[in-house]
Design a protein around this motif. Sequence first.
Motif, PDB file in Angstrom:
ATOM      1  N   CYS A   1       0.848  -1.191   0.000  1.00  0.00           N
ATOM      2  CA  CYS A   1       0.000   0.000   0.000  1.00  0.00           C
ATOM      3  C   CYS A   1       0.885   1.243   0.000  1.00  0.00           C
ATOM      4  O   CYS A   1       1.690   1.443   0.907  1.00  0.00           O
ATOM      5  CB  CYS A   1      -0.914   0.005   1.222  1.00  0.00           C
ATOM      6  SG  CYS A   1      -2.049   1.406   1.262  1.00  0.00           S
ATOM      7  N   GLU A   2       0.709   2.079  -1.029  1.00  0.00           N
ATOM      8  CA  GLU A   2       1.494   3.305  -1.139  1.00  0.00           C
ATOM      9  C   GLU A   2       0.598   4.542  -1.043  1.00  0.00           C
ATOM     10  O   GLU A   2       1.002   5.648  -1.377  1.00  0.00           O
ATOM     11  CB  GLU A   2       2.291   3.319  -2.447  1.00  0.00           C
ATOM     12  CG  GLU A   2       3.513   4.222  -2.397  1.00  0.00           C
ATOM     13  CD  GLU A   2       4.354   4.167  -3.657  1.00  0.00           C
ATOM     14  OE1 GLU A   2       5.331   4.917  -3.735  1.00  0.00           O
ATOM     15  OE2 GLU A   2       4.033   3.381  -4.572  1.00  0.00           O
TER      16      GLU A   2
ATOM     17  N   PHE B   1      -0.864   2.455   4.780  1.00  0.00           N
ATOM     18  CA  PHE B   1       0.421   2.659   4.113  1.00  0.00           C
ATOM     19  C   PHE B   1       1.467   1.670   4.644  1.00  0.00           C
ATOM     20  O   PHE B   1       1.614   1.480   5.851  1.00  0.00           O
ATOM     21  CB  PHE B   1       0.909   4.091   4.348  1.00  0.00           C
ATOM     22  CG  PHE B   1       2.173   4.439   3.602  1.00  0.00           C
ATOM     23  CD1 PHE B   1       2.112   5.034   2.352  1.00  0.00           C
ATOM     24  CD2 PHE B   1       3.418   4.163   4.149  1.00  0.00           C
ATOM     25  CE1 PHE B   1       3.275   5.352   1.658  1.00  0.00           C
ATOM     26  CE2 PHE B   1       4.588   4.476   3.466  1.00  0.00           C
ATOM     27  CZ  PHE B   1       4.517   5.067   2.218  1.00  0.00           C
ATOM     28  N   GLY B   2       2.183   1.039   3.707  1.00  0.00           N
ATOM     29  CA  GLY B   2       3.284   0.153   4.063  1.00  0.00           C
ATOM     30  C   GLY B   2       2.904  -1.289   4.302  1.00  0.00           C
ATOM     31  O   GLY B   2       3.779  -2.151   4.415  1.00  0.00           O
TER      32      GLY B   2
ATOM     33  N   ILE C   1      -0.056  -1.438  -6.127  1.00  0.00           N
ATOM     34  CA  ILE C   1       1.365  -1.162  -6.342  1.00  0.00           C
ATOM     35  C   ILE C   1       2.116  -2.474  -6.146  1.00  0.00           C
ATOM     36  O   ILE C   1       2.112  -3.049  -5.053  1.00  0.00           O
ATOM     37  CB  ILE C   1       1.901  -0.097  -5.360  1.00  0.00           C
ATOM     38  CG1 ILE C   1       1.149   1.221  -5.531  1.00  0.00           C
ATOM     39  CG2 ILE C   1       3.403   0.104  -5.551  1.00  0.00           C
ATOM     40  CD1 ILE C   1       1.336   1.890  -6.876  1.00  0.00           C
TER      41      ILE C   1
ATOM     42  N   LYS D   1       7.332  13.249  -0.878  1.00  0.00           N
ATOM     43  CA  LYS D   1       7.759  12.513  -2.071  1.00  0.00           C
ATOM     44  C   LYS D   1       7.798  13.490  -3.238  1.00  0.00           C
ATOM     45  O   LYS D   1       6.796  14.130  -3.550  1.00  0.00           O
ATOM     46  CB  LYS D   1       6.783  11.369  -2.358  1.00  0.00           C
ATOM     47  CG  LYS D   1       7.047  10.626  -3.661  1.00  0.00           C
ATOM     48  CD  LYS D   1       5.922   9.629  -3.929  1.00  0.00           C
ATOM     49  CE  LYS D   1       6.063   8.997  -5.292  1.00  0.00           C
ATOM     50  NZ  LYS D   1       4.911   8.119  -5.618  1.00  0.00           N
TER      51      LYS D   1
ATOM     52  N   SER E   1       0.324   2.859  10.604  1.00  0.00           N
ATOM     53  CA  SER E   1       0.914   2.546   9.301  1.00  0.00           C
ATOM     54  C   SER E   1       2.336   2.026   9.476  1.00  0.00           C
ATOM     55  O   SER E   1       3.000   2.301  10.476  1.00  0.00           O
ATOM     56  CB  SER E   1       0.943   3.797   8.414  1.00  0.00           C
ATOM     57  OG  SER E   1      -0.349   4.303   8.191  1.00  0.00           O
TER      58      SER E   1
ATOM     59  N   LYS F   1      11.508   3.680   1.801  1.00  0.00           N
ATOM     60  CA  LYS F   1      11.523   3.376   0.374  1.00  0.00           C
ATOM     61  C   LYS F   1      10.400   2.414   0.016  1.00  0.00           C
ATOM     62  O   LYS F   1      10.129   1.460   0.735  1.00  0.00           O
ATOM     63  CB  LYS F   1      12.876   2.752   0.001  1.00  0.00           C
ATOM     64  CG  LYS F   1      13.056   2.422  -1.475  1.00  0.00           C
ATOM     65  CD  LYS F   1      14.478   1.962  -1.747  1.00  0.00           C
ATOM     66  CE  LYS F   1      14.725   0.559  -1.204  1.00  0.00           C
ATOM     67  NZ  LYS F   1      14.055  -0.475  -2.040  1.00  0.00           N
ATOM     68  N   VAL F   2       9.729   2.695  -1.101  1.00  0.00           N
ATOM     69  CA  VAL F   2       8.791   1.763  -1.713  1.00  0.00           C
ATOM     70  C   VAL F   2       9.177   1.650  -3.181  1.00  0.00           C
ATOM     71  O   VAL F   2       9.071   2.624  -3.931  1.00  0.00           O
ATOM     72  CB  VAL F   2       7.329   2.238  -1.582  1.00  0.00           C
ATOM     73  CG1 VAL F   2       6.400   1.273  -2.308  1.00  0.00           C
ATOM     74  CG2 VAL F   2       6.926   2.374  -0.120  1.00  0.00           C
ATOM     75  N   ASN F   3       9.669   0.479  -3.570  1.00  0.00           N
ATOM     76  CA  ASN F   3      10.219   0.299  -4.917  1.00  0.00           C
ATOM     77  C   ASN F   3      11.291   1.359  -5.174  1.00  0.00           C
ATOM     78  O   ASN F   3      12.222   1.499  -4.398  1.00  0.00           O
ATOM     79  CB  ASN F   3       9.102   0.327  -5.960  1.00  0.00           C
ATOM     80  CG  ASN F   3       8.196  -0.893  -5.860  1.00  0.00           C
ATOM     81  OD1 ASN F   3       8.646  -1.988  -5.534  1.00  0.00           O
ATOM     82  ND2 ASN F   3       6.917  -0.714  -6.143  1.00  0.00           N
TER      83      ASN F   3
ATOM     84  N   ASN G   1      10.666   4.579  -5.201  1.00  0.00           N
ATOM     85  CA  ASN G   1      10.215   5.840  -4.618  1.00  0.00           C
ATOM     86  C   ASN G   1      10.805   6.029  -3.224  1.00  0.00           C
ATOM     87  O   ASN G   1      10.695   5.158  -2.365  1.00  0.00           O
ATOM     88  CB  ASN G   1       8.690   5.876  -4.530  1.00  0.00           C
ATOM     89  CG  ASN G   1       8.039   5.860  -5.896  1.00  0.00           C
ATOM     90  OD1 ASN G   1       8.525   6.496  -6.824  1.00  0.00           O
ATOM     91  ND2 ASN G   1       6.941   5.128  -6.024  1.00  0.00           N
TER      92      ASN G   1
ATOM     93  N   TYR H   1      10.870   8.360   0.233  1.00  0.00           N
ATOM     94  CA  TYR H   1      10.064   9.288   1.019  1.00  0.00           C
ATOM     95  C   TYR H   1      10.902   9.812   2.181  1.00  0.00           C
ATOM     96  O   TYR H   1      11.685   9.071   2.774  1.00  0.00           O
ATOM     97  CB  TYR H   1       8.836   8.590   1.610  1.00  0.00           C
ATOM     98  CG  TYR H   1       7.835   8.098   0.602  1.00  0.00           C
ATOM     99  CD1 TYR H   1       6.701   8.843   0.305  1.00  0.00           C
ATOM    100  CD2 TYR H   1       8.007   6.874  -0.037  1.00  0.00           C
ATOM    101  CE1 TYR H   1       5.761   8.382  -0.604  1.00  0.00           C
ATOM    102  CE2 TYR H   1       7.079   6.405  -0.950  1.00  0.00           C
ATOM    103  CZ  TYR H   1       5.957   7.165  -1.226  1.00  0.00           C
ATOM    104  OH  TYR H   1       5.036   6.707  -2.126  1.00  0.00           O
TER     105      TYR H   1
END
Length: 251
Positions: free
Chosen positions: A6-7, A29-30, A62, A89, A100, A111-113, A115, A117
């Motif tokens: 979840c992003e 998120f996360g 995602i 971001k 979260s 980090k998400v992929n 991306n 933050y």
Amino acid sequence: MKFGICELAIVPIRKQPSDCSEMINQILFGEIYEVIESQHKWIKIQLNHDGYKGWISINQFIEINKKDYIFLKSHNSKVVNEKFITLIKNKIPFEIVIGSFLPFFKKNYLKVNDNSYKLDKSLNINNYSLLEKAKLFLNTPYLWGGRSIFGIDCSGFMQILFRLEGKTLPRDAYQQEKEGVLIDSLKNSQSGDLAFFNNNKGKIIHVGMIIEKDKIIHASGRVKIDLLDKKGIFCQENNIYTHNLITIKRI
């Protein structure tokens, strides 16, 4: 098999693959999940933290690679312990809610992929008691399937609250009632114990946390504190008993 994360601050999980279908849960998120089925614009997922299944819009999916999924599954991510924190971001801020996860968190970055933050400020290291954490949710409106400070149901409240304590609870009240150690009476209970309530068919339909031997914090209409005795929850606002006490558990 595909894996997801979840992003967004909150993503609704629906009972059926339709925008008109009942919302039965939410992803914060996360949180990570496995994809178990797909239908046109919808995917059916199974959450990693509690095994809950349901449908989300493909527009809110995602994907993450298997390596990252396995890492996050086997490592405890940092948990947001304030009502809201702000992530930045690409110079654009947005807020995520208490409970979260912060994946791959290090030195105020996560980090998400691909991306990255940044937190707009350092996370508070608070030593709130369980009761103080619970009171952060006071007056949060009741929302069936909700798990956030914007709207929450009774079991979602308990699940997020105990996550803040580093403990994992199942999603629904009847599942949570199977956890922990049975307390034989209200007089032997203590602050932090969970009280469960049934309907006239004997089904567990409600849960709240005992904060004193005669008080409970729970989500019913909103998150609030009501009186509790061996019969059940007494709502002083309406001068009636609203829930029938059946079991007390210590997690």
